[in-house]
Design a protein around this motif. Structure first.
Motif, PDB file in Angstrom:
ATOM      1  N   LEU A  76       1.089   1.034  -4.630  1.00  0.00           N
ATOM      2  CA  LEU A  76      -0.165   1.665  -5.040  1.00  0.00           C
ATOM      3  C   LEU A  76      -0.038   3.135  -5.431  1.00  0.00           C
ATOM      4  O   LEU A  76      -0.700   3.560  -6.366  1.00  0.00           O
ATOM      5  CB  LEU A  76      -1.224   1.493  -3.952  1.00  0.00           C
ATOM      6  N   TYR A  99      -7.767   4.388 -10.411  1.00  0.00           N
ATOM      7  CA  TYR A  99      -6.875   4.228  -9.273  1.00  0.00           C
ATOM      8  C   TYR A  99      -6.190   5.520  -8.856  1.00  0.00           C
ATOM      9  O   TYR A  99      -5.421   5.538  -7.917  1.00  0.00           O
ATOM     10  CB  TYR A  99      -5.805   3.176  -9.563  1.00  0.00           C
ATOM     11  N   ASN A 126       0.825  -1.217   0.000  1.00  0.00           N
ATOM     12  CA  ASN A 126       0.000   0.000   0.000  1.00  0.00           C
ATOM     13  C   ASN A 126       0.852   1.257   0.000  1.00  0.00           C
ATOM     14  O   ASN A 126       0.461   2.277  -0.562  1.00  0.00           O
ATOM     15  CB  ASN A 126      -0.924   0.012   1.212  1.00  0.00           C
TER      16      ASN A 126
END
Length: 60
Positions: free
Chosen positions: A12, A59, A8
């Motif tokens: 990401l 995203y 994360n």
């Protein structure tokens, strides 16, 4: 060791940049296929490139 926290934290945030890079490569491959008169494969690569840009915007 791999943990979800490191994923994360480090992967990401760069995920949209990676997808845009892959989409640019697919766009270039589609252009080359189109110039080689393989329009079916060209449209597949172009559609995948557009889908990649859409996913990268999701995203973001």
């Amino acid at each position: 060791m791999f943990s979800s926290d490191s994923f994360n934290r480090y992967v990401l945030p760069h995920f949209p940049i990676l997808i845009i890079g892959v989409s640019l490569v697919l766009l270039y491959a589609g252009f080359l296929y189109y110039r080689a008169k393989a329009t079916g494969m060209a449209f597949v690569f172009l559609i995948l490139a557009v889908a990649g840009v859409v996913i990268a915007n999701i995203y973001k």
